[in-house]
Design an enzyme around this catalytic site. Sequence first.
Site, PDB file in Angstrom:
ATOM      1  N   GLU A  36      52.488  50.842  43.177  1.00 18.25           N
ATOM      2  CA  GLU A  36      52.093  52.362  43.280  1.00 18.25           C
ATOM      3  C   GLU A  36      52.437  52.915  44.724  1.00 18.25           C
ATOM      4  O   GLU A  36      52.770  54.226  44.685  1.00 18.25           O
ATOM      5  CB  GLU A  36      50.725  52.622  43.122  1.00 18.25           C
ATOM      6  CG  GLU A  36      50.277  51.770  41.522  1.00 18.25           C
ATOM      7  CD  GLU A  36      48.602  51.788  41.639  1.00 18.25           C
ATOM      8  OE1 GLU A  36      48.197  51.656  40.525  1.00 18.25           O
ATOM      9  OE2 GLU A  36      47.955  51.450  42.618  1.00 18.25           O
ATOM     10  N   ASP A 223      47.773  53.503  30.191  1.00 18.61           N
ATOM     11  CA  ASP A 223      47.106  53.021  28.873  1.00 18.61           C
ATOM     12  C   ASP A 223      46.175  53.606  28.308  1.00 18.61           C
ATOM     13  O   ASP A 223      45.542  54.459  28.803  1.00 18.61           O
ATOM     14  CB  ASP A 223      46.820  51.640  29.120  1.00 18.61           C
ATOM     15  CG  ASP A 223      45.545  51.450  30.032  1.00 18.61           C
ATOM     16  OD1 ASP A 223      44.581  51.301  29.909  1.00 18.61           O
ATOM     17  OD2 ASP A 223      45.927  51.213  31.373  1.00 18.61           O
TER      18      ASP A 223
END
Length: 265
Positions: A36, A223
Amino acid sequence: MAPPPNEDGTTNQQDSTNDQHPPISTIVIIIAMQTEALPLVNAFELTEDANSLFPKGTPWVRYHGIYKGLNVNIIWPGKDAVLGVDSVGTVSASLVTYAAIQSLQPDLIINAGTAGGFKAKGACIGDVYVASEVAFHDRRIPIPVFDLYGVGLRRGCSTPNLVKELDFKAGKLSTGDSLDMTPQDEASIIANDAVIKDMEGAAVGYVTDLLKVPAIFVKAVTDIVDGDKPTSEEFLQNLSAVTVALGKAVTRVVDYIAGKSVSEL
């Protein structure tokens, strides 16, 4: 002290306002995973700190540099010394946030990262949220008042102009130290009225509230927690693409922040 009068005897109120609300100068971005962090390190052209500000033996990594007049610092908790995986979760997040604030005295903290989203609340893969509130869902203390302490509700920095201008979604974030979700966690997340869940946000919020540093929580959905696919499978499947989206979103946030005070966000 009042500002000096102009030649016509009036005072410059704008100068006084700017003195009270100076532009943001130093920001710290707390981010849990190297995957990230690296797109942002590249976007802001930051350099890894060769001489760590942090205690000897800690794996915490700082990237820093100047971007559009801002002193930008990205703090990543680093890899676990034994297992070699990213040091995710609330313990690492709270420690690095505290250490970064003590060392760098930032004007603003940005906690950026990926998160699970709830389709029942309208979340989709790749959506970017700015969390209005953060709370825990796995600190269950069923004793009056201690129960509220366990939830640990904190509000993020108010950013109505930023959210509107950048067209991000807004919602509540719930934090726990597990990637999966037990029935007890689900009940707590519903009670928290959360749209997204992660493993760091409320821990960062606890420290920033304690030390009175404004904080923004920027989360991109990897998700769908209440979907059909296993969370771990969907997370890994979407991580690379969503990390790119997160990097672009945080870059836009920093671009927007440049030259503004916290009160203008």
